[in-house]
Design an enzyme around this catalytic site. Structure first.
Site, PDB file in Angstrom:
ATOM      1  CB  SER A 114      36.819 -14.284 -17.243  1.00 31.71           C
ATOM      2  OG  SER A 114      36.846 -15.211 -18.297  1.00 31.71           O
ATOM      3  CG  ASN A 115      37.137 -19.608 -16.664  1.00 35.65           C
ATOM      4  OD1 ASN A 115      37.880 -19.855 -17.602  1.00 35.65           O
ATOM      5  ND2 ASN A 115      35.809 -19.713 -16.751  1.00 35.65           N
ATOM      6  NE  ARG A 116      45.168 -20.132 -14.235  1.00 31.32           N
ATOM      7  CZ  ARG A 116      45.440 -21.340 -13.768  1.00 31.32           C
ATOM      8  NH1 ARG A 116      44.878 -21.761 -12.664  1.00 31.32           N
ATOM      9  NH2 ARG A 116      46.265 -22.135 -14.404  1.00 31.32           N
TER      10      ARG A 116
END
Ligand code: CTP
Length: 221
Positions: free
Chosen positions: A21-23
């Site tokens: 995923s990402n932040r």
């Protein structure tokens, strides 16, 4: 007007217990949805997994993967006058996610990746002359150049670029600074401010674009 917003990250499964995923926290997209509701618009918010309460008066459509988000955007596309893609969509997924938990004893996994669908590029051919599409650009360098490239390649009316390499703004921060580029060549700047303030200012410009398109279309028809 009918406003469709996407927010938050997406997730792609690596195995039944892990994902990439990402932040993204979803704060910018949720602030945009809240601002649009506050301005009296009907709002649908397609959201990846986030830890935020649904904004008041906003219909939230939860999704997980890029495929889910594409399906949800496609379903709601004809409904909207304005689409704001604030979501940070994961660009790659494993070609074959493992069916069982990858065990430590198997050693570090070697993953073969494939691209996820680019949602804005996929829907670009379906855009009607009355609709306004705004993207976001998450950049760590060459912000203006990259944002303008995405504006052109994804056939957008506007793109809001943010620097995601700094802790005090962008991804997961309470505040943001936006460089906004428009399809007619104009560029505008929103200095560092709360995401609620950024959202209201960006939305005001996008409302103008929708109004202009509606006027032009009524003249031509
Ligand atoms: N986007 C999308 N589908 C994807 C990836 C991104 O629709 N698979 C949208 C985002 O929601 C955003 C815009 O495209 O509005 C730009 O996203 P960004 O992550 O900044 O750029 P990418 O297209 O992923 O390009 P790059 O990897 O070169 O930065």
């Amino acid at each position: 007007m009918n406003v469709l917003v996407t927010a938050g990250p997406t997730r792609e499964a690596l195995d039944p217990v892990r994902f990439i995923s990402n932040r993204s926290s979803g704060k910018m997209g949720y602030a945009l949805a809240a601002a649009a509701h506050g301005a009296g618009h009907r709002v649908r918010l397609i959201s990846g997994p986030v830890a935020l309460p649904p904004p008041e008066g906003v219909n939230v459509i939860p999704v997980v993967s890029a495929d889910d988000m594409l399906t949800a955007v496609e379903k709601n596309l004809a409904w909207c006058d304005l689409l704001i893609m604030a979501a940070a969509v994961v660009d790659w997924r494993p070609r074959k996610p493992a069916r069982h938990k990858w065990k430590k004893s198997q050693g570090p996994p070697v993953i073969e990746w494939e691209p996820t669908p680019d949602i804005l590029s996929a829907i670009a051919p379906r855009k009607t002359p009355r609709q306004v599409f705004c993207g976001f650009a998450a950049e760590t360098r060459a912000l203006a150049r990259e944002a303008k490239r995405k504006l052109r390649e994804k056939n957008l009316d506007a793109i809001a670029a943010n620097d995601v390499s700094r802790a005090d703004r962008g991804f997961d921060a309470a505040r943001n600074e936006l460089a906004v580029f428009f399809a007619d060549g104009a560029a505008r700047h929103i200095p560092l401010a709360s995401k609620a303030v950024c959202a209201r200012r960006l939305l005001a410009w996008l409302e103008n674009l929708v109004e202009k398109k509606v006027k032009n279309n009524s003249k031509n028809s």
